[in-house]
Design a protein around this motif. Structure first.
Motif, mmCIF file in Angstrom:
data_model
loop_
_atom_site.group_PDB
_atom_site.id
_atom_site.type_symbol
_atom_site.label_atom_id
_atom_site.label_comp_id
_atom_site.label_asym_id
_atom_site.label_seq_id
_atom_site.Cartn_x
_atom_site.Cartn_y
_atom_site.Cartn_z
ATOM 1 N N HIS A 168 -8.562 -27.618 -11.989
ATOM 2 C CA HIS A 168 -9.232 -28.368 -12.554
ATOM 3 C C HIS A 168 -10.050 -29.326 -11.766
ATOM 4 O O HIS A 168 -11.402 -29.446 -12.017
ATOM 5 N N ALA A 169 -9.530 -30.059 -10.919
ATOM 6 C CA ALA A 169 -10.133 -30.904 -10.110
ATOM 7 C C ALA A 169 -11.136 -30.386 -9.137
ATOM 8 O O ALA A 169 -12.308 -31.251 -9.229
ATOM 9 N N GLU A 170 -11.202 -29.122 -8.640
ATOM 10 C CA GLU A 170 -12.253 -28.635 -7.944
ATOM 11 C C GLU A 170 -13.416 -28.215 -8.860
ATOM 12 O O GLU A 170 -14.489 -28.550 -8.524
ATOM 13 N N ALA A 171 -13.166 -28.058 -9.966
ATOM 14 C CA ALA A 171 -14.366 -27.659 -11.219
ATOM 15 C C ALA A 171 -14.945 -28.763 -11.444
ATOM 16 O O ALA A 171 -16.132 -28.664 -11.745
ATOM 17 N N VAL A 172 -14.343 -30.016 -11.570
ATOM 18 C CA VAL A 172 -14.801 -31.152 -12.076
ATOM 19 C C VAL A 172 -15.507 -31.548 -10.902
ATOM 20 O O VAL A 172 -16.918 -31.925 -11.128
ATOM 21 N N GLU A 173 -15.434 -31.504 -9.729
ATOM 22 C CA GLU A 173 -15.900 -31.796 -8.469
ATOM 23 C C GLU A 173 -17.522 -30.885 -8.414
ATOM 24 O O GLU A 173 -18.759 -31.347 -8.037
ATOM 25 N N VAL A 203 -18.851 -29.562 -10.967
ATOM 26 C CA VAL A 203 -19.806 -30.004 -12.118
ATOM 27 C C VAL A 203 -20.669 -31.347 -11.628
ATOM 28 O O VAL A 203 -21.922 -31.241 -11.817
ATOM 29 N N GLN A 204 -19.827 -32.081 -10.861
ATOM 30 C CA GLN A 204 -20.871 -33.437 -10.606
ATOM 31 C C GLN A 204 -21.634 -33.169 -9.737
ATOM 32 O O GLN A 204 -22.614 -33.659 -9.484
ATOM 33 N N ALA A 208 -27.775 -28.284 -17.551
ATOM 34 C CA ALA A 208 -26.732 -27.616 -18.181
ATOM 35 C C ALA A 208 -26.096 -26.672 -17.192
ATOM 36 O O ALA A 208 -26.368 -26.249 -16.043
ATOM 37 N N ILE A 209 -24.679 -26.592 -17.269
ATOM 38 C CA ILE A 209 -23.667 -26.204 -16.446
ATOM 39 C C ILE A 209 -22.565 -25.388 -16.935
ATOM 40 O O ILE A 209 -21.939 -25.793 -17.909
ATOM 41 N N ARG A 210 -22.519 -24.195 -16.527
ATOM 42 C CA ARG A 210 -21.147 -23.317 -16.833
ATOM 43 C C ARG A 210 -20.087 -23.733 -16.160
ATOM 44 O O ARG A 210 -20.289 -23.793 -14.918
ATOM 45 N N VAL A 211 -18.938 -23.881 -16.744
ATOM 46 C CA VAL A 211 -17.633 -24.265 -15.872
ATOM 47 C C VAL A 211 -16.680 -23.152 -16.146
ATOM 48 O O VAL A 211 -16.312 -22.862 -17.336
ATOM 49 N N GLN A 212 -16.081 -22.834 -15.034
ATOM 50 C CA GLN A 212 -15.102 -21.805 -15.085
ATOM 51 C C GLN A 212 -13.948 -22.295 -13.947
ATOM 52 O O GLN A 212 -14.155 -23.277 -12.824
ATOM 53 N N SER A 213 -12.711 -22.318 -14.071
ATOM 54 C CA SER A 213 -11.600 -22.823 -13.332
ATOM 55 C C SER A 213 -10.613 -21.868 -13.150
ATOM 56 O O SER A 213 -10.288 -20.724 -14.045
ATOM 57 N N GLY A 214 -9.920 -21.628 -11.938
ATOM 58 C CA GLY A 214 -8.673 -20.871 -11.710
ATOM 59 C C GLY A 214 -7.541 -21.320 -12.708
ATOM 60 O O GLY A 214 -7.535 -22.408 -13.534
ATOM 61 N N VAL A 215 -6.596 -20.294 -13.036
ATOM 62 C CA VAL A 215 -5.696 -20.551 -14.067
ATOM 63 C C VAL A 215 -4.310 -20.540 -13.207
ATOM 64 O O VAL A 215 -4.063 -19.542 -12.777
ATOM 65 N N PRO A 216 -3.553 -21.594 -13.461
ATOM 66 C CA PRO A 216 -2.126 -21.491 -12.667
ATOM 67 C C PRO A 216 -1.440 -20.563 -13.339
ATOM 68 O O PRO A 216 -1.132 -20.102 -14.458
ATOM 69 N N VAL A 244 -17.849 -36.646 -16.647
ATOM 70 C CA VAL A 244 -19.359 -36.587 -16.626
ATOM 71 C C VAL A 244 -19.975 -37.179 -17.800
ATOM 72 O O VAL A 244 -21.215 -37.315 -18.187
ATOM 73 N N GLY A 245 -19.052 -37.139 -18.809
ATOM 74 C CA GLY A 245 -19.574 -37.712 -20.071
ATOM 75 C C GLY A 245 -20.038 -36.618 -20.962
ATOM 76 O O GLY A 245 -20.249 -35.346 -20.724
ATOM 77 N N PHE A 246 -21.047 -36.817 -22.254
ATOM 78 C CA PHE A 246 -21.549 -35.837 -22.941
ATOM 79 C C PHE A 246 -23.000 -35.708 -22.689
ATOM 80 O O PHE A 246 -23.778 -34.950 -23.378
ATOM 81 N N GLY A 247 -23.694 -36.087 -21.395
ATOM 82 C CA GLY A 247 -25.034 -35.997 -21.234
ATOM 83 C C GLY A 247 -25.417 -34.390 -20.694
ATOM 84 O O GLY A 247 -25.990 -33.918 -21.509
ATOM 85 N N PRO A 248 -24.773 -33.961 -19.706
ATOM 86 C CA PRO A 248 -24.736 -32.529 -19.526
ATOM 87 C C PRO A 248 -24.459 -31.363 -20.593
ATOM 88 O O PRO A 248 -23.403 -31.749 -21.115
ATOM 89 N N LEU A 249 -25.235 -30.216 -20.532
ATOM 90 C CA LEU A 249 -24.628 -29.488 -21.490
ATOM 91 C C LEU A 249 -23.516 -28.571 -20.701
ATOM 92 O O LEU A 249 -23.960 -28.139 -19.532
ATOM 93 N N LEU A 250 -22.618 -28.095 -21.462
ATOM 94 C CA LEU A 250 -21.641 -27.496 -20.735
ATOM 95 C C LEU A 250 -21.505 -25.864 -21.519
ATOM 96 O O LEU A 250 -21.532 -25.910 -22.737
ATOM 97 N N LEU A 251 -21.484 -25.095 -20.566
ATOM 98 C CA LEU A 251 -21.159 -23.619 -21.233
ATOM 99 C C LEU A 251 -19.886 -23.136 -20.563
ATOM 100 O O LEU A 251 -19.171 -23.533 -19.526
ATOM 101 N N HIS A 252 -19.282 -21.931 -21.374
ATOM 102 C CA HIS A 252 -18.171 -21.343 -20.911
ATOM 103 C C HIS A 252 -18.168 -19.893 -21.164
ATOM 104 O O HIS A 252 -18.607 -19.588 -22.276
#
Length: 402
Positions: A128-133, A135-136, A145-153, A201-209
């Protein structure tokens, strides 16, 4: 004017691409993308052995007739190999027509509907931490607009996560690798990822998954509902869409917008999804869905039901296809968004092009045709290298959807 020759060019400037070059007896040429990730040589063979011999001597300006000839005349219709081959020829003929007219292809389609295409980039991380970074960083680079993916423990590899924090490239050289999958871990993990991203990052950026076809319809409904507080732009490929009616169940349970279709080959793959308004964005690509001529029909059909375009734009599409997508998106009245995975510097050198990223948008100048070319001498330095997409297996060894 006649088609004098057609050439297929296979090159691997970091990843494999197949390009078609159509040459006329008046010295005008056009380019088309024929890349089918992991099956590149199948399309090349289909073109060289079955399509190209039928084109020599035809008038390249009659692109509608040529499209119908290649589609109806083959009898065995549709499918990724056939439709990718048709798309490559179609793109090249549009490129020629634009050059003959001295206009960009978007002008031939009807002119601009917008000055630029909003794009989404890919932010990913091993946790999660790397994914948040990530996005920033995308926000700082100007992405809206940004697609967000993360590793799963608990899972060693996960779709959408690059190696060492780099860009994600799913195709791997050699034979297919195998990756583990556990839906229950993923469903517990993903809503928390988006809570952390919104906190950062708040609700400004559009997020996709992108769920990448991994879920059953009821699992997809559960995820869509869990993600509603985080206001996603879309949830992509929530479940395999061979059974289009499966999306009815998802729609009954969530208001999260849905996108699907990067593996579609024709309007028939999405007819029910569009006419029953079971999705919000259609992701069919120009290269895999029969070219500009056919994708225009998909977009027009979708517009009747307030479904917008959201075309696939990963690195398995060459800059030739991206140039076609930019031209198409500048025209399409129901354009929604365009995926953008930047190509490598080497790929961009092999395929010099006019489109460019500016402040979250793809823009291009008033240049004739598609606005892209190929450096054949440079392309020849990078021969084909076999590469495949991975396959997914459950913990008990059973194959799962990739």
């Amino acid at each position: 004017m006649k088609i004098e020759s057609v050439q297929t060019i296979v090159t691997c400037p970091g990843r494999n691409f197949v390009t078609v070059k159509v040459m006329t007896d008046e010295g005008v040429h056009g380019l088309g993308d024929a890349t089918l990730n992991g099956r590149e040589l199948a399309v090349q063979a289909y073109l060289d052995e079955h399509v190209i011999p039928c084109l020599i001597g035809r008038d390249p300006r009659n692109l509608e007739d040529i499209w119908q000839y290649l589609y109806r005349g083959a009898y065995w219709r549709r499918g990724p190999v056939t439709m990718t081959a048709i798309a490559a020829i179609d793109m090249a003929l549009w490129d020629i027509k634009g050059k003959l007219a001295g206009m960009p292809v978007y002008q031939l389609l009807g002119g601009r509907s917008r000055w630029g295409l909003m794009v989404y980039g890919h932010a990913n991380g091993r946790d999660h931490a790397e994914a948040v970074e990530a996005v920033q960083r995308h926000v700082e680079q100007g992405y809206k607009a940004i697609r967000v993916q993360s590793g799963v423990p608990g899972l060693g590899k996960v779709y959408g996560v690059g190696k060492g924090g780099g860009h994600y490239e799913p195709a791997e050289k050699g034979l297919p690798s195998e990756e583990p999958w556990d839906t229950s871990l993923y469903l517990r993990h993903t809503p928390e990822l988006f809570r952390k991203v919104r906190d950062a990052v708040g609700f400004g950026p559009l997020l996709l998954h992108d769920a990448h076809h991994r879920l059953t319809p009821i699992e997809a409904a559960r995820l869509g509902k869990a993600l509603e507080p985080f206001s996603l732009f879309w949830l992509e490929d929530a479940t395999p869409a061979e059974n289009q009616e499966a999306f009815r169940l998802i729609r009954q349970h969530t208001t999260t917008p849905l996108a699907v279709g990067e593996v579609f080959n024709s309007v028939w793959d999405c007819k029910t999804l569009i006419s029953e308004q079971l999705v919000d964005y259609i992701r069919a690509t120009i290269v895999h869905a029969g070219g500009i001529t056919h994708v225009r029909r998909i977009a027009d059909f979708a517009a009747m039901y307030q479904v917008r375009t959201g075309f696939h734009g990963a690195t398995d599409l060459s800059p030739v296809c991206m140039a076609a997508a930019v031209n198409f998106g500048l025209w399409a009245p129901n354009f929604g968004i365009q995926e953008l995975m930047p190509h490598s510097e080497l790929t961009d050198a092999v395929f010099p092009h006019n489109y460019r990223f500016e402040d979250g948008y793809l823009v291009m100048d008033e240049v004739p045709g598609l606005g892209v070319d190929i450096d054949e001498a440079l392309a020849a330095k990078y021969p084909y290298e076999r590469a495949y997409l991975p396959v997914a297996r459950l913990a008990d060894g059973a194959m799962w959807h990739w």
